[in-house]
Motif scaffolding. Sequence first.
Motif, short mmCIF file in Angstrom:
data_model
loop_
_atom_site.label_atom_id
_atom_site.label_comp_id
_atom_site.label_asym_id
_atom_site.label_seq_id
_atom_site.Cartn_x
_atom_site.Cartn_y
_atom_site.Cartn_z
N GLU A 211 -5.12 -11.96 -2.16
CA GLU A 211 -4.20 -10.86 -2.50
C GLU A 211 -4.97 -9.87 -3.37
O GLU A 211 -5.35 -10.19 -4.49
CB GLU A 211 -2.99 -11.41 -3.26
CG GLU A 211 -1.88 -10.39 -3.47
CD GLU A 211 -1.15 -10.03 -2.18
OE1 GLU A 211 -1.59 -9.08 -1.52
OE2 GLU A 211 -0.17 -10.71 -1.85
N ALA A 212 -5.19 -8.68 -2.86
CA ALA A 212 -6.00 -7.71 -3.60
C ALA A 212 -5.43 -7.50 -5.01
O ALA A 212 -6.15 -7.60 -6.01
CB ALA A 212 -6.08 -6.40 -2.85
N SER A 213 -4.16 -7.21 -5.10
CA SER A 213 -3.55 -7.03 -6.41
C SER A 213 -2.16 -7.67 -6.44
O SER A 213 -1.88 -8.57 -7.20
CB SER A 213 -3.43 -5.53 -6.75
OG SER A 213 -2.51 -5.35 -7.81
N GLY A 214 -1.30 -7.17 -5.55
CA GLY A 214 0.12 -7.49 -5.66
C GLY A 214 0.74 -6.47 -6.61
O GLY A 214 0.09 -5.99 -7.55
N ASN B 224 -3.64 -1.75 -10.23
CA ASN B 224 -2.38 -1.14 -9.79
C ASN B 224 -1.33 -1.15 -10.91
O ASN B 224 -1.44 -1.87 -11.89
CB ASN B 224 -1.79 -1.93 -8.61
CG ASN B 224 -2.54 -1.68 -7.31
OD1 ASN B 224 -2.36 -2.40 -6.33
ND2 ASN B 224 -3.36 -0.65 -7.28
N ALA C 270 -8.36 -7.17 8.37
CA ALA C 270 -7.68 -5.91 8.09
C ALA C 270 -8.66 -4.73 8.03
O ALA C 270 -8.25 -3.58 8.01
CB ALA C 270 -6.89 -6.01 6.80
N ASP D 182 -6.96 3.59 1.17
CA ASP D 182 -7.64 2.72 2.13
C ASP D 182 -8.31 3.57 3.21
O ASP D 182 -8.50 4.77 3.03
CB ASP D 182 -6.70 1.65 2.70
CG ASP D 182 -7.47 0.33 2.91
OD1 ASP D 182 -7.31 -0.57 2.09
OD2 ASP D 182 -8.26 0.25 3.87
N TYR E 278 -1.55 -15.74 4.30
CA TYR E 278 -2.28 -15.78 3.04
C TYR E 278 -1.35 -15.75 1.82
O TYR E 278 -1.71 -16.18 0.74
CB TYR E 278 -3.35 -14.68 2.98
CG TYR E 278 -2.90 -13.32 2.48
CD1 TYR E 278 -2.76 -13.07 1.12
CD2 TYR E 278 -2.67 -12.27 3.37
CE1 TYR E 278 -2.36 -11.81 0.66
CE2 TYR E 278 -2.26 -11.03 2.93
CZ TYR E 278 -2.12 -10.81 1.57
OH TYR E 278 -1.72 -9.58 1.12
N HIS F 92 -7.33 4.26 6.27
CA HIS F 92 -6.50 4.92 7.30
C HIS F 92 -6.77 6.42 7.39
O HIS F 92 -6.76 6.97 8.49
CB HIS F 92 -5.02 4.61 7.10
CG HIS F 92 -4.73 3.16 6.79
ND1 HIS F 92 -3.74 2.75 5.94
CD2 HIS F 92 -5.36 2.04 7.20
CE1 HIS F 92 -3.76 1.42 5.86
NE2 HIS F 92 -4.73 0.97 6.61
N HIS G 243 -7.94 -1.71 -0.43
CA HIS G 243 -6.75 -2.51 -0.76
C HIS G 243 -6.77 -3.92 -0.18
O HIS G 243 -5.76 -4.61 -0.27
CB HIS G 243 -5.48 -1.82 -0.26
CG HIS G 243 -5.16 -0.55 -0.95
ND1 HIS G 243 -4.31 -0.49 -2.04
CD2 HIS G 243 -5.57 0.71 -0.72
CE1 HIS G 243 -4.21 0.78 -2.43
NE2 HIS G 243 -4.96 1.52 -1.63
N THR G 244 -7.85 -4.32 0.44
CA THR G 244 -7.84 -5.68 0.98
C THR G 244 -9.24 -6.22 1.21
O THR G 244 -10.17 -5.47 1.50
CB THR G 244 -7.05 -5.75 2.31
OG1 THR G 244 -6.93 -7.12 2.69
CG2 THR G 244 -7.70 -4.98 3.43
N GLU H 166 -1.85 -5.26 7.14
CA GLU H 166 -3.09 -6.03 7.03
C GLU H 166 -3.46 -6.80 8.30
O GLU H 166 -3.97 -7.91 8.25
CB GLU H 166 -3.04 -6.96 5.82
CG GLU H 166 -2.75 -6.15 4.56
CD GLU H 166 -3.03 -6.90 3.28
OE1 GLU H 166 -4.12 -7.47 3.20
OE2 GLU H 166 -2.17 -6.90 2.40
N LEU I 247 0.82 -1.21 0.00
CA LEU I 247 0.00 0.00 0.00
C LEU I 247 0.86 1.26 0.00
O LEU I 247 0.59 2.22 -0.73
CB LEU I 247 -0.95 -0.06 1.19
CG LEU I 247 -1.77 1.15 1.57
CD1 LEU I 247 -3.14 0.71 2.07
CD2 LEU I 247 -1.07 1.96 2.66
C1 KOT Z 1 -3.34 -2.80 5.32
C2 KOT Z 1 -4.14 -2.50 6.39
C3 KOT Z 1 -5.50 -2.24 6.21
C4 KOT Z 1 -6.02 -2.29 4.94
C5 KOT Z 1 -5.20 -2.61 3.86
C6 KOT Z 1 -3.87 -2.88 4.05
C7 KOT Z 1 -2.99 -3.18 2.94
C8 KOT Z 1 -3.25 -3.71 1.72
N1 KOT Z 1 -1.70 -2.99 3.00
N2 KOT Z 1 -1.16 -3.32 1.90
N3 KOT Z 1 -2.08 -3.77 1.10
C9 KOT Z 1 -1.69 -4.17 -0.22
O1 KOT Z 1 -1.92 -3.09 -1.12
C10 KOT Z 1 -1.31 -3.28 -2.37
C11 KOT Z 1 -1.51 -2.04 -3.19
O2 KOT Z 1 -2.83 -1.93 -3.60
C12 KOT Z 1 -1.86 -4.53 -3.05
O3 KOT Z 1 -1.15 -4.75 -4.22
C13 KOT Z 1 -1.75 -5.75 -2.12
O4 KOT Z 1 -2.42 -6.85 -2.70
C14 KOT Z 1 -2.34 -5.43 -0.76
O5 KOT Z 1 -2.11 -6.51 0.11
#
Ligand code: KOT
Length: 837
Positions: free
Chosen positions: A669-672, A481, A380, A336, A570, A338, A374-375, A289, A136
């Motif tokens: 995995e939302a995107s990676g 992404n 998370a 996200d 995961y 936050h 993002h998730t 997450e 993120l």
């Molecule tokens: C962390 C805490 C709360 C909500 C979401 C997150 C989060 C998600 N932190 N990193 N992600 C990642 O974001 C990337 C950018 O979009 C994605 O590629 C990845 O799959 C997420 O795991």
Amino acid sequence: QDKGLDKKEVQNVLVEDARTGLDVETLKKAILNNLFYVQGKYPEIATRNDYYMALAYTVRDRLLQRWVASVKQYLEGKHRIVSYLSAEYLLGPHLGNNLVNLGIYKEAEQALHEMGLNLDWLIEKEIEPGLGNGGLGRLAACYMDSLATLEVPAIGYGIRYQFGIFEQDIRDGWQVEDTDNWLRRGNPWEIARREISYDIKLGGYVQHYMDRDGKFRTIWTPDLIVKGVAYDTPIVGYKVNTTNTLRLWKSEAPNSFDFQSFNSGDYSNAVNQKIICENISKVLYPNDETRSGKVLRLQQQYFFVSCSLQDMIGIHLRQGERIEDFQTTFAVQLNDTHPAVAIAEMMRLLVDEYDLEWVDAWRVTTRTFAYTNHTLLPEALEKWDMELFASVLPRHLEIIQEINRRFLDEVTVRVYGDQEKISSLSIIGEGPRRYIKMANLACAGSFAINGVAALHTELLKQTVLKDWYALSPEKFSNKTNGVTPRRWMVLSNPKLTELISSKIGENWIKHLDELKNLEKFADDPEFLQQWMDVKLEMKTQLAQRIVNRTNIKVDPESIFDIQVKRIHEYKRQHLNILHVITLYNRIKQNPEAEIVPRTFVFAGKAAPGYKQAKLIIKLINSVGEIVNKDPDVKGRLKVVFYPNYNVTNAQKIYPAADLSEQISTAGKEASGTGNMKLSLNGALTIGTLDGANVEIRECVGEENFFLFGLTAEEVENTKSDGYNPFHFYENNPNLKLALDQISNGYFSHLDDTIFKDLINSLLYDDQFMVLADYQSYVDCQDQVAEAFKDKVKWARMSILNVARMGKFSSDRSIREYCDEIWKVKSVPVTLNGTSSK
Ligand code: KOT
């Protein structure tokens, strides 16, 4: 702001050439100049850090010239500005990147060479700002690069953590954490703007009364006020003048903070108050997450959001605009949830401070914000206990309750009183304790909601945000992404960059789709050889770093099989290690078995409180210890855990990868984005149909992608049919052997207790379907090994793979955000009458 200066006069100051020239001679002079006037040193006594600083300030002067021109141009016209709100920015080191984007990398290299210095040596001196956890935060950094490169006016807002993500060391196979004191040698890339600061209230109580004109008024009396001070970092685009601002807030005690306590003689309380204030921006929470729900974290979120909104409102009003038109000056993206408290804070500012009526304030708010999810991991999703929330933000709780009341009134009619839907959409959750659902606040207050890959967006619409999608389908869209090719190719892989450019020119750096022109060279024997040569060279360099850092000797001719990312169940690093054990057992059962040599490289941090993730790190190192030194293996398998994965190390690892491990449980995995960087650097992917893997496979072609495992749909069906992992254990002898060895202590000096929790969770729960996907994964890995035996064929696949990765530039992502969500246009910046270098 100082109003005393004659503006005309200031405008007419011409920056001297010697401070801004880009040629080798001028750079040389400037470096020596800065060595003298900034570091106070002369060459004979200068340290490596002195030279690093002298060069950094030389680059900074050139950035500042473009930055001033950009700000001036933005303020002169009427342009909508993108405001990116993110609690994390994982920028990586600045020096090399700024040299690339200014187009003076070669010149700087030459200038230093003529001074008897080496640029790489200075670049390696920089301590990276690790102000993010992983994907993120890194995405935010790539997006800042693309916004500037596309010449879009933008400000990134965030927190200037004094300590970024912890530094990881490995001791006896375990992760140990150390603090990241990234500012210890100073930071030449930021400018402290002491004059830009805001007071932020926290805690206390709220009173309502009616004033003399019969208007309802609210007074929020806080029990703490902290000051947020702006620290700006210029972000220059690639070969354009556009230089945007990353504005990070540092918390301090307000100037008058100690007044009361000092007057009452309570010195220690005064000191405590100061410490409490400074604590707010002290440290980044290292939980990727996973929820934490800590007061300080909520204070951090509110702190940076309030500073940022006050700053934006100031900019808007100084343009002579009306508060009601705020959304014409800013489009605010929430990275996200936050920063989602921004929705309540915007309402508070508009209603309480700028006297707007509720409906007018709500109109402005809901035309301003857009939300990126993002998730899908339920653990998370941010939730705040209502009492905790009230103790930090009493006024915001009232506002959220009012938003929710009006919103549910509207919704009730639309869902014909369906209680289940109403409670799912409610911003306030009921239960033994009431809580605030930040994703729901973000959805209610935003005009656009997006996921970060096609599959992720579809799943969002079908699962976590299903009822929101039913309510407002027009708000939803996908924005897959992307990653910046400047840092992740030009800077980190100059050899491959040069080879590609020698065939198709340099345009691909800004128009990544042009990589497709490489396809016609995929059968050219000379090009194939050059391609293999570059890869081998990068692998040799990484092998050197590995031996330096871990003492493990690896063979550059072996398959470099790489899984680098946060450690999380995961993401299934343990599935990877089960494959390692399986290959090892094949050798033990038949030492003459044909095994294609492989080097398994793992890297990544585990959240300090995440037991299972830390156990996975220990397992990787334990297996490595046995496999690496077993004489039967004859060096054909090596397992490396490269410590302290960060942007700096990633830049050295990606170029050396043959195989990219993207093996998350489908649907998790939302995107990676590591998947994109590895693939762009010529690695082939072994992966599930998860996140952006789906789209990568579509682009590169299924014949160039090693696919295995259950689909997201199959995962869900298997679960609802009653998944029994033990069944896979009992019926698969190789899997059984591997798991038994781990639990019996084969890899842990016969200690059969260490991995008990990990094994039990796999055998009796296996939330992430490791055992279900094991055989499919091992079979697929056998195909990988077979394919790698034909090096030329592998190289051909690698070339086609790179040629088809054009879609995954963050420039494409940002263009989509600009056109479809933010409705912003580019504003080319001119410098001395020209619009780019
Ligand atoms: C962390 C805490 C709360 C909500 C979401 C997150 C989060 C998600 N932190 N990193 N992600 C990642 O974001 C990337 C950018 O979009 C994605 O590629 C990845 O799959 C997420 O795991």
